[in-house]
Design a protein around this motif. Structure first.
Motif, PDB file in Angstrom:
ATOM      1  N   ASN A  84       0.822  -1.208   0.000  1.00 46.16           N
ATOM      2  CA  ASN A  84       0.000   0.000   0.000  1.00 46.16           C
ATOM      3  C   ASN A  84       0.859   1.262   0.000  1.00 46.16           C
ATOM      4  OD1 ASN A  84      -2.567  -1.164  -0.077  1.00 46.16           O
ATOM      5  ND2 ASN A  84      -2.539  -1.535   2.131  1.00 46.16           N
ATOM      6  N   GLY A  85       2.178   1.100  -0.122  1.00 47.65           N
ATOM      7  CA  GLY A  85       3.057   2.260  -0.253  1.00 47.65           C
ATOM      8  C   GLY A  85       3.714   2.722   1.031  1.00 47.65           C
ATOM      9  N   TYR A  86       3.580   1.979   2.106  1.00 40.33           N
ATOM     10  CA  TYR A  86       4.192   2.363   3.373  1.00 40.33           C
ATOM     11  C   TYR A  86       5.507   1.617   3.570  1.00 40.33           C
ATOM     12  CZ  TYR A  86      -0.305   4.411   4.529  1.00 40.33           C
ATOM     13  OH  TYR A  86      -1.438   5.164   4.516  1.00 40.33           O
ATOM     14  N   ASN A  87       6.435   2.244   4.293  1.00 42.76           N
ATOM     15  CA  ASN A  87       7.678   1.565   4.640  1.00 42.76           C
ATOM     16  C   ASN A  87       7.367   0.452   5.625  1.00 42.76           C
ATOM     17  OD1 ASN A  87       9.325   3.244   3.112  1.00 42.76           O
ATOM     18  ND2 ASN A  87       9.561   4.701   4.796  1.00 42.76           N
ATOM     19  N   SER A  88       8.096  -0.630   5.496  1.00 44.58           N
ATOM     20  CA  SER A  88       7.860  -1.774   6.375  1.00 44.58           C
ATOM     21  C   SER A  88       9.175  -2.524   6.567  1.00 44.58           C
ATOM     22  CB  SER A  88       6.807  -2.690   5.756  1.00 44.58           C
ATOM     23  OG  SER A  88       6.509  -3.741   6.614  1.00 44.58           O
ATOM     24  N   THR A  89       9.466  -2.882   7.804  1.00 46.59           N
ATOM     25  CA  THR A  89      10.698  -3.612   8.105  1.00 46.59           C
ATOM     26  C   THR A  89      10.419  -4.729   9.081  1.00 46.59           C
ATOM     27  OG1 THR A  89      12.034  -1.607   7.840  1.00 46.59           O
ATOM     28  CG2 THR A  89      13.034  -3.417   9.064  1.00 46.59           C
ATOM     29  N   ILE A  90      10.989  -5.874   8.804  1.00 44.01           N
ATOM     30  CA  ILE A  90      10.983  -6.972   9.768  1.00 44.01           C
ATOM     31  C   ILE A  90      12.443  -7.242  10.070  1.00 44.01           C
ATOM     32  CG2 ILE A  90      10.435  -9.401  10.175  1.00 44.01           C
ATOM     33  CD1 ILE A  90       8.079  -9.033   8.248  1.00 44.01           C
ATOM     34  N   PHE A  91      12.830  -7.057  11.305  1.00 43.44           N
ATOM     35  CA  PHE A  91      14.222  -7.189  11.718  1.00 43.44           C
ATOM     36  C   PHE A  91      14.356  -8.449  12.561  1.00 43.44           C
ATOM     37  CE2 PHE A  91      17.641  -6.244  14.768  1.00 43.44           C
ATOM     38  CZ  PHE A  91      18.672  -5.965  13.884  1.00 43.44           C
ATOM     39  N   ALA A  92      15.144  -9.392  12.089  1.00 40.94           N
ATOM     40  CA  ALA A  92      15.375 -10.640  12.818  1.00 40.94           C
ATOM     41  C   ALA A  92      16.730 -10.561  13.498  1.00 40.94           C
ATOM     42  CB  ALA A  92      15.329 -11.830  11.876  1.00 40.94           C
ATOM     43  N   TYR A  93      16.746 -10.797  14.796  1.00 38.17           N
ATOM     44  CA  TYR A  93      17.974 -10.691  15.575  1.00 38.17           C
ATOM     45  C   TYR A  93      18.163 -11.953  16.389  1.00 38.17           C
ATOM     46  CZ  TYR A  93      21.263  -9.056  19.104  1.00 38.17           C
ATOM     47  OH  TYR A  93      22.333  -8.927  19.926  1.00 38.17           O
ATOM     48  N   GLY A  94      19.368 -12.434  16.436  1.00 39.36           N
ATOM     49  CA  GLY A  94      19.650 -13.601  17.262  1.00 39.36           C
ATOM     50  C   GLY A  94      21.037 -14.136  16.985  1.00 39.36           C
ATOM     51  N   GLN A  95      21.458 -15.031  17.831  1.00 41.71           N
ATOM     52  CA  GLN A  95      22.766 -15.649  17.713  1.00 41.71           C
ATOM     53  C   GLN A  95      22.876 -16.414  16.398  1.00 41.71           C
ATOM     54  OE1 GLN A  95      23.680 -18.047  21.082  1.00 41.71           O
ATOM     55  NE2 GLN A  95      25.512 -18.936  20.168  1.00 41.71           N
ATOM     56  N   THR A  96      24.078 -16.474  15.846  1.00 44.01           N
ATOM     57  CA  THR A  96      24.312 -17.253  14.635  1.00 44.01           C
ATOM     58  C   THR A  96      23.870 -18.690  14.872  1.00 44.01           C
ATOM     59  OG1 THR A  96      26.188 -15.869  14.037  1.00 44.01           O
ATOM     60  CG2 THR A  96      26.079 -18.051  13.016  1.00 44.01           C
ATOM     61  N   GLY A  97      23.096 -19.218  13.945  1.00 48.10           N
ATOM     62  CA  GLY A  97      22.617 -20.596  14.059  1.00 48.10           C
ATOM     63  C   GLY A  97      21.419 -20.761  14.974  1.00 48.10           C
ATOM     64  N   SER A  98      20.806 -19.644  15.380  1.00 48.21           N
ATOM     65  CA  SER A  98      19.684 -19.737  16.335  1.00 48.21           C
ATOM     66  C   SER A  98      18.328 -19.927  15.669  1.00 48.21           C
ATOM     67  CB  SER A  98      19.650 -18.518  17.245  1.00 48.21           C
ATOM     68  OG  SER A  98      19.381 -17.351  16.476  1.00 48.21           O
ATOM     69  N   GLY A  99      18.281 -19.890  14.345  1.00 46.62           N
ATOM     70  CA  GLY A  99      17.027 -20.166  13.666  1.00 46.62           C
ATOM     71  C   GLY A  99      16.310 -18.978  13.088  1.00 46.62           C
TER      72      GLY A  99
END
Length: 102
Positions: A84-99
């Motif tokens: 719909n024209g809005y900015n959107s971010t999904i930020f995934a954070y976690g230890q390497t190899g954590s899934g």
């Protein structure tokens, strides 16, 4: 529109299922390590000297949650807003190899 969809920022926690290596090591239950509700994580104390820790989030997904559950409840709204024209971010954070990519 749900309460979560009206918020600008959501903090979502996900506990992934154990991987093959963890299962081979005999780790087959999170029981005793932590417990979850729909919106909080309680880290159990290891001994009497340590306090029990509780973290409140917008939403918590446990090991039984599927990729579809996460997409439907977290990413789908962001994708609709993006188209719909809005900015959107999904930020995934976690230890390497954590899934994060699981």
């Amino acid at each position: 529109m749900s309460k979560e969809e009206q918020q600008n920022v959501q903090v979502v926690g996900r506990f992934r299922p154990f991987n093959r290596r963890e299962k081979e090591l005999g780790i087959d239950s999170s029981e005793g390590l932590y417990s979850t509700t729909d919106s909080s994580v309680i880290v159990n104390k290891k001994d009497e000297k340590q306090p029990e820790l509780e973290f409140t989030l917008t939403r918590v997904f446990n090991m039984d949650a599927t990729q579809e559950d996460l997409y439907t409840n977290v990413a789908a709204h962001s994708m609709r807003e993006l188209f719909n024209g809005y900015n959107s971010t999904i930020f995934a954070y976690g230890q390497t190899g954590s899934g994060k990519s699981w």
